[in-house]
Design a protein around this motif. Structure first.
Motif, mmCIF file in Angstrom:
data_model
loop_
_atom_site.group_PDB
_atom_site.id
_atom_site.type_symbol
_atom_site.label_atom_id
_atom_site.label_comp_id
_atom_site.label_asym_id
_atom_site.label_seq_id
_atom_site.Cartn_x
_atom_site.Cartn_y
_atom_site.Cartn_z
ATOM 1 N N VAL A 42 41.458 43.295 64.565
ATOM 2 C CA VAL A 42 42.524 43.444 63.544
ATOM 3 C C VAL A 42 43.599 42.959 64.423
ATOM 4 O O VAL A 42 44.048 43.378 65.508
ATOM 5 N N ILE A 43 44.592 42.224 63.356
ATOM 6 C CA ILE A 43 45.801 41.822 64.183
ATOM 7 C C ILE A 43 46.875 42.495 63.185
ATOM 8 O O ILE A 43 46.755 42.287 62.035
ATOM 9 N N TYR A 44 47.913 42.811 63.850
ATOM 10 C CA TYR A 44 49.071 43.634 63.303
ATOM 11 C C TYR A 44 50.335 42.691 63.417
ATOM 12 O O TYR A 44 50.525 42.517 64.619
ATOM 13 N N THR A 78 53.128 40.651 67.480
ATOM 14 C CA THR A 78 51.889 41.038 66.844
ATOM 15 C C THR A 78 51.248 41.997 67.974
ATOM 16 O O THR A 78 51.678 41.975 68.982
ATOM 17 N N LEU A 79 50.447 42.780 67.551
ATOM 18 C CA LEU A 79 49.593 43.909 68.250
ATOM 19 C C LEU A 79 48.157 43.789 67.854
ATOM 20 O O LEU A 79 47.930 43.218 66.608
ATOM 21 N N GLN A 80 47.370 43.850 68.784
ATOM 22 C CA GLN A 80 46.085 43.580 68.257
ATOM 23 C C GLN A 80 45.116 44.779 68.650
ATOM 24 O O GLN A 80 45.475 45.614 69.749
ATOM 25 N N SER A 81 44.320 45.093 67.884
ATOM 26 C CA SER A 81 43.284 46.244 68.134
ATOM 27 C C SER A 81 41.856 45.730 68.067
ATOM 28 O O SER A 81 41.475 44.873 67.614
ATOM 29 N N ASN A 212 60.146 51.417 70.900
ATOM 30 C CA ASN A 212 59.275 52.037 69.865
ATOM 31 C C ASN A 212 58.923 50.832 68.982
ATOM 32 O O ASN A 212 59.678 49.915 68.282
ATOM 33 N N LEU A 213 57.633 50.501 68.574
ATOM 34 C CA LEU A 213 57.215 49.638 67.885
ATOM 35 C C LEU A 213 56.242 50.127 66.642
ATOM 36 O O LEU A 213 55.481 51.090 66.744
ATOM 37 N N VAL A 214 56.318 49.434 65.610
ATOM 38 C CA VAL A 214 55.703 49.845 64.259
ATOM 39 C C VAL A 214 55.138 48.252 63.722
ATOM 40 O O VAL A 214 55.888 47.393 63.966
ATOM 41 N N ALA A 215 53.770 48.378 63.600
ATOM 42 C CA ALA A 215 53.104 46.946 63.248
ATOM 43 C C ALA A 215 52.317 47.217 62.233
ATOM 44 O O ALA A 215 51.233 48.271 62.381
ATOM 45 N N HIS A 216 52.339 46.455 60.896
ATOM 46 C CA HIS A 216 51.228 46.214 60.064
ATOM 47 C C HIS A 216 50.199 45.514 60.087
ATOM 48 O O HIS A 216 50.334 44.351 60.379
ATOM 49 N N LYS A 217 49.046 45.786 59.413
ATOM 50 C CA LYS A 217 48.054 44.833 59.358
ATOM 51 C C LYS A 217 48.272 43.521 58.716
ATOM 52 O O LYS A 217 48.791 43.642 57.372
ATOM 53 N N LYS A 218 48.004 42.397 59.134
ATOM 54 C CA LYS A 218 48.408 41.076 58.428
ATOM 55 C C LYS A 218 47.332 40.939 57.368
ATOM 56 O O LYS A 218 45.986 41.411 57.271
#
Length: 218
Positions: A42-44, A78-81, A212-218
């Motif tokens: 998943v990429i955010y 981006t953040l990846q999980s 502080n990071l907030v990232a939403h699913k692409k």
């Protein structure tokens, strides 16, 4: 921010927190790109409206230290999980977004400090318009916490640093927030006010950082 004279002593402009118990993270050589990114499921995309970096610094010496603080924006990233665990990511910091919060905005000293921090004495934001951070490793710790290692690029110099962060991953959003940690700005050739001839007690090269990071699913 300038050198001031007080009783024949030079009050140095320093960029640090006046806290004797602070711990400065070690800056090592840049690490290789994170090999986990290809396995992310998943990429955010980072939310620039809700993500930011707080900085802390100071000017003065000994008992006359004056702490400053402010904010920097996070413009993109981006953040990846994988399996609901953070495995990688990167983000960009536009340096000209720097603000000072401890001095009222209408005061001339506010604009003067911002201008100096963006000058070649410090971040040289004309030549280097952004800073960047890219995750190279994530080690899960206790619940909702991780040790994040990544490459921080400032003024064209890239160094690897590690710090703890609270991380929460769900199907639609990732949040990550760090406690305050410190870097030594001279590791990135930000050396203004650190002349060794003036003595170690007068030189405080650390910069306090909180992300502080907030990232939403692409």
């Amino acid at each position: 921010m300038k050198f001031l004279i007080l009783s024949a002593l030079a009050i140095i402009v320093i960029f640090a927190c006046n806290n004797p118990n602070k711990s400065t993270v070690v800056a090592n050589d840049a690490e290789m790109e994170n090999t986990n990114l290809g396995t992310a499921d998943v990429i955010y995309k980072t939310d620039s409206r809700k993500s930011a970096l707080a900085w802390e610094g100071a000017e003065g010496l000994l008992s006359i230290v004056k702490t400053h603080n402010g904010m920097l924006s996070i413009s993109e990233g981006t953040l990846q999980s994988k399996n609901k665990q953070l495995v990688g990511g990167s983000f960009t910091i536009p340096l000209k977004s720097l603000t000072v919060l401890d001095i009222p905005k209408e005061k001339p000293r506010n604009a003067k400090l911002v201008k100096h921090l963006l000058s070649a004495d410090f971040f040289d934001a004309v030549r280097f318009t952004t800073a960047n951070f890219a995750i190279t490793d994530v080690k899960p710790l206790e619940k909702d916490s991780a040790l994040i290692t990544g490459n921080l690029t400032l003024k064209g110099i890239t160094k690897s640093i590690s710090f703890k962060s609270k991380v929460n991953v769900n199907d639609s959003v990732i949040t990550a927030s760090t406690p305050k940690f410190y870097i030594n700005r001279t590791d990135w050739s930000i050396s203004y006010g650190t002349e060794k001839s003036l003595g170690d007690e007068l030189i405080k090269p650390e910069i306090g950082i909180q992300v502080n990071l907030v990232a939403h699913k692409k």
